[in-house]
Scaffold this motif. Structure first.
Motif, mmCIF file in Angstrom:
data_model
loop_
_atom_site.group_PDB
_atom_site.id
_atom_site.type_symbol
_atom_site.label_atom_id
_atom_site.label_comp_id
_atom_site.label_asym_id
_atom_site.label_seq_id
_atom_site.Cartn_x
_atom_site.Cartn_y
_atom_site.Cartn_z
ATOM 1 N N LEU A 185 0.828 -1.213 0.000
ATOM 2 C CA LEU A 185 0.000 0.000 0.000
ATOM 3 C C LEU A 185 0.860 1.258 0.000
ATOM 4 C CD1 LEU A 185 -2.891 -0.839 2.495
ATOM 5 C CD2 LEU A 185 -3.053 -0.600 0.028
ATOM 6 N N PHE A 186 1.915 1.253 0.810
ATOM 7 C CA PHE A 186 2.812 2.414 0.860
ATOM 8 C C PHE A 186 3.561 2.585 -0.463
ATOM 9 C CE2 PHE A 186 3.008 1.011 5.495
ATOM 10 C CZ PHE A 186 1.999 1.882 5.879
ATOM 11 N N ILE A 187 3.995 1.451 -1.042
ATOM 12 C CA ILE A 187 4.701 1.507 -2.326
ATOM 13 C C ILE A 187 3.757 1.978 -3.434
ATOM 14 C CG2 ILE A 187 5.826 0.084 -4.093
ATOM 15 C CD1 ILE A 187 7.035 -1.549 -1.777
ATOM 16 N N LEU A 188 2.500 1.536 -3.381
ATOM 17 C CA LEU A 188 1.508 1.977 -4.365
ATOM 18 C C LEU A 188 1.275 3.483 -4.266
ATOM 19 C CD1 LEU A 188 -0.533 1.013 -6.548
ATOM 20 C CD2 LEU A 188 -2.212 0.809 -4.708
ATOM 21 N N ASN A 189 1.159 3.984 -3.050
ATOM 22 C CA ASN A 189 0.974 5.426 -2.841
ATOM 23 C C ASN A 189 2.179 6.215 -3.352
ATOM 24 O OD1 ASN A 189 -0.586 7.670 -1.564
ATOM 25 N ND2 ASN A 189 1.222 7.815 -0.283
ATOM 26 N N THR B 96 5.605 16.246 -0.482
ATOM 27 C CA THR B 96 5.416 15.926 0.937
ATOM 28 C C THR B 96 4.896 14.510 1.114
ATOM 29 O OG1 THR B 96 4.830 18.253 1.272
ATOM 30 C CG2 THR B 96 4.386 16.762 3.082
ATOM 31 N N ASN B 97 3.954 14.114 0.270
ATOM 32 C CA ASN B 97 3.363 12.779 0.362
ATOM 33 C C ASN B 97 4.393 11.690 0.112
ATOM 34 O OD1 ASN B 97 1.522 10.700 0.534
ATOM 35 N ND2 ASN B 97 0.038 11.649 -0.807
ATOM 36 N N SER B 98 5.267 11.902 -0.866
ATOM 37 C CA SER B 98 6.295 10.895 -1.156
ATOM 38 C C SER B 98 7.289 10.778 -0.005
ATOM 39 C CB SER B 98 7.021 11.234 -2.459
ATOM 40 O OG SER B 98 7.695 12.466 -2.359
ATOM 41 N N MET B 99 7.651 11.917 0.604
ATOM 42 C CA MET B 99 8.551 11.879 1.764
ATOM 43 C C MET B 99 7.933 11.099 2.921
ATOM 44 S SD MET B 99 10.067 15.744 2.000
ATOM 45 C CE MET B 99 11.068 16.477 0.719
ATOM 46 N N LEU B 100 6.671 11.386 3.215
ATOM 47 C CA LEU B 100 5.990 10.707 4.320
ATOM 48 C C LEU B 100 5.746 9.234 4.002
ATOM 49 C CD1 LEU B 100 3.422 13.472 5.327
ATOM 50 C CD2 LEU B 100 5.528 12.859 6.514
ATOM 51 N N SER B 101 5.563 8.891 2.729
ATOM 52 C CA SER B 101 5.413 7.480 2.339
ATOM 53 C C SER B 101 6.698 6.700 2.605
ATOM 54 C CB SER B 101 5.043 7.377 0.858
ATOM 55 O OG SER B 101 3.791 7.956 0.610
ATOM 56 N N MET B 102 7.849 7.335 2.341
ATOM 57 C CA MET B 102 9.130 6.692 2.648
ATOM 58 C C MET B 102 9.302 6.507 4.153
ATOM 59 S SD MET B 102 11.591 8.731 0.026
ATOM 60 C CE MET B 102 10.674 9.581 -1.238
ATOM 61 N N ALA B 103 8.854 7.502 4.930
ATOM 62 C CA ALA B 103 8.897 7.370 6.389
ATOM 63 C C ALA B 103 7.987 6.235 6.851
ATOM 64 C CB ALA B 103 8.474 8.693 7.039
ATOM 65 N N ALA B 104 6.812 6.103 6.224
ATOM 66 C CA ALA B 104 5.882 5.016 6.570
ATOM 67 C C ALA B 104 6.489 3.649 6.250
ATOM 68 C CB ALA B 104 4.566 5.203 5.820
ATOM 69 N N LEU B 105 7.185 3.545 5.116
ATOM 70 C CA LEU B 105 7.858 2.287 4.763
ATOM 71 C C LEU B 105 8.945 1.932 5.778
ATOM 72 C CD1 LEU B 105 8.153 2.692 0.888
ATOM 73 C CD2 LEU B 105 7.119 0.741 2.056
ATOM 74 N N SER B 106 9.660 2.937 6.262
ATOM 75 C CA SER B 106 10.707 2.676 7.255
ATOM 76 C C SER B 106 10.092 2.216 8.579
ATOM 77 C CB SER B 106 11.559 3.933 7.467
ATOM 78 O OG SER B 106 10.833 4.941 8.149
ATOM 79 N N ILE B 107 8.940 2.790 8.956
ATOM 80 C CA ILE B 107 8.249 2.346 10.172
ATOM 81 C C ILE B 107 7.797 0.896 10.029
ATOM 82 C CG2 ILE B 107 6.163 2.694 11.569
ATOM 83 C CD1 ILE B 107 6.460 5.710 10.958
ATOM 84 N N ASP B 108 7.291 0.551 8.851
ATOM 85 C CA ASP B 108 6.871 -0.824 8.584
ATOM 86 C C ASP B 108 8.030 -1.797 8.727
ATOM 87 O OD1 ASP B 108 4.818 -2.775 7.202
ATOM 88 O OD2 ASP B 108 6.703 -2.987 6.098
ATOM 89 N N ARG B 109 9.204 -1.442 8.167
ATOM 90 C CA ARG B 109 10.387 -2.304 8.264
ATOM 91 C C ARG B 109 10.861 -2.419 9.712
ATOM 92 N NH1 ARG B 109 10.441 -6.055 5.860
ATOM 93 N NH2 ARG B 109 8.270 -5.496 5.784
ATOM 94 N N TRP B 110 10.793 -1.321 10.438
ATOM 95 C CA TRP B 110 11.211 -1.314 11.860
ATOM 96 C C TRP B 110 10.351 -2.273 12.674
ATOM 97 C CZ3 TRP B 110 8.478 1.730 15.875
ATOM 98 C CH2 TRP B 110 9.098 1.631 17.119
#
Length: 337
Positions: free
Chosen positions: A43-47, A91-105
């Motif tokens: 979902l994050f990658i799709l966004n 902004t959305n792409s930056m926050l999507s990368m942050a969301a992906l990092s939270i998912d990996r964490w």
């Protein structure tokens, strides 16, 4: 056009084409593979993919037109819409990368409780926040008429034309970059460094077991021992390389543009127009690198796009063989006659 402008125009065209092709391929993989669609990070990658695609078809073409014609392309309304989209998508792409990092964490640090902590519902809530967060800044900028064509970057973006609003615009720009670029960078560094710490701990445990096994196996061939030790070294470097790529590409692509935007606010420092376009191109290059960093070079995506490619090639070869067989079948009755 000068040689510099010609070169920059070529770079923007190249970035636009590669971004379109790479992100469309990620989208095709997502639609083709049911396994990828089942995963929460999908979902994050799709966004992120949609953000990159919209950036490639909205903001990049206007920047290219600005470089060629050295003036605002289209009318004010078009520029305001593109400026709104550019601010929102970045902004959305930056926050999507942050969301992906939270998912990996969560996946690495809390592997046993990952499926209960990161469900589709949780991912949807995170995405809803990223959209609200990303939309709030361009909405404020649009209401205060702080969107327009910026000649330094030859693009439609945040821009203040009124000198009396300078102080408010400076505060707004500082808050915007602090809550987009800086916030995302802090989240990326915190989560990925935690992931790296856990990965190194597991590597040490595996190394201890490997060394104990090598000591016990006295009759093992030296070449096998060397391969085991080489695999140890690769295992240690693998996690470091991946995390360095995630954080490094984020800083390399976005930091020059953000720093230029902040330095530009002070009237003391003069910024070269070519550097302004280069920093903008670096920000655009994130739309090119994201598909490879987060998707296409991963095993599952690589296998999926190879399957898609093989399927397309197989279908085209069947069609060509069928077309080649038609003249032969038509010529047979003629020979019989």
């Amino acid at each position: 056009m000068s040689i510099w402008e010609l070169l920059l125009a070529f770079v923007v065209v190249l970035l636009m084409l590669v971004a379109l092709l790479a992100n469309v391929l990620v989208l095709m993989c997502f639609l083709y593979s049911a396994d990828i669609r089942k995963q929460v990070p999908g979902l994050f990658i799709l966004n992120l993919t949609f953000c990159n695609l919209l950036m490639a078809v909205s903001s990049m073409p206007l920047t290219l037109a600005g470089i060629i014609y050295k003036s605002q392309p289209g009318g004010d309304q078009v520029c305001h819409v593109v400026g709104f989209l550019e601010t929102f998508l970045t902004t959305n792409s930056m926050l999507s990368m942050a969301a992906l990092s939270i998912d990996r964490w969560i996946a690495v640090v809390f592997p046993l409780s990952y499926h209960s902590k990161m469900r589709y519902r949780d991912a949807a809530l995170i995405l809803s926040y990223t959209w609200l967060h990303s939309a709030s800044f361009p909405i404020v900028a649009a209401s205060l008429s702080w969107l327009g064509f910026h000649h330094l970057y030859t693009s439609c973006t945040l821009y203040n034309k009124r000198p009396e609003d300078r102080t408010q615009f400076v505060i707004f720009t500082g808050v915007f970059h602090a809550l987009s670029f800086l916030l995302s960078l802090v989240v990326l560094c915190f989560t990925y460094l935690k992931v790296l710490k856990v990965a190194r701990f597991h590597c040490k445990r595996i190394d201890v077991i490997t060394m104990q096994t090598l000591v016990l196996l006295v009759d093992i061939h030296p070449s096998v021992r060397e391969r085991c030790l080489e695999e140890q070294r690769r295992r240690r470097q693998r996690a470091t390389k991946k995390i360095s790529t995630f954080i490094g590409t984020f800083i390399l692509c976005f930091a020059p543009y953000v720093i230029t935007r902040l330095v530009e606010l002070s009237s003391v420092v003069h910024i070269n127009s070519h550097w302004g376009i280069i920093s903008k191109c670096l920000a655009y290059s994130k739309a090119v690198s994201d598909p490879f960093v987060y998707s296409l070079l991963r095993h599952q995506y690589k296998k999926t796009w190879k399957d898609i490619l093989n399927k397309l090639l197989k279908r085209s070869s069947i069609n060509s063989s069928a077309l080649a067989g038609e003249p032969r079948s038509r010529s047979l009755p003629q020979l019989r006659e």
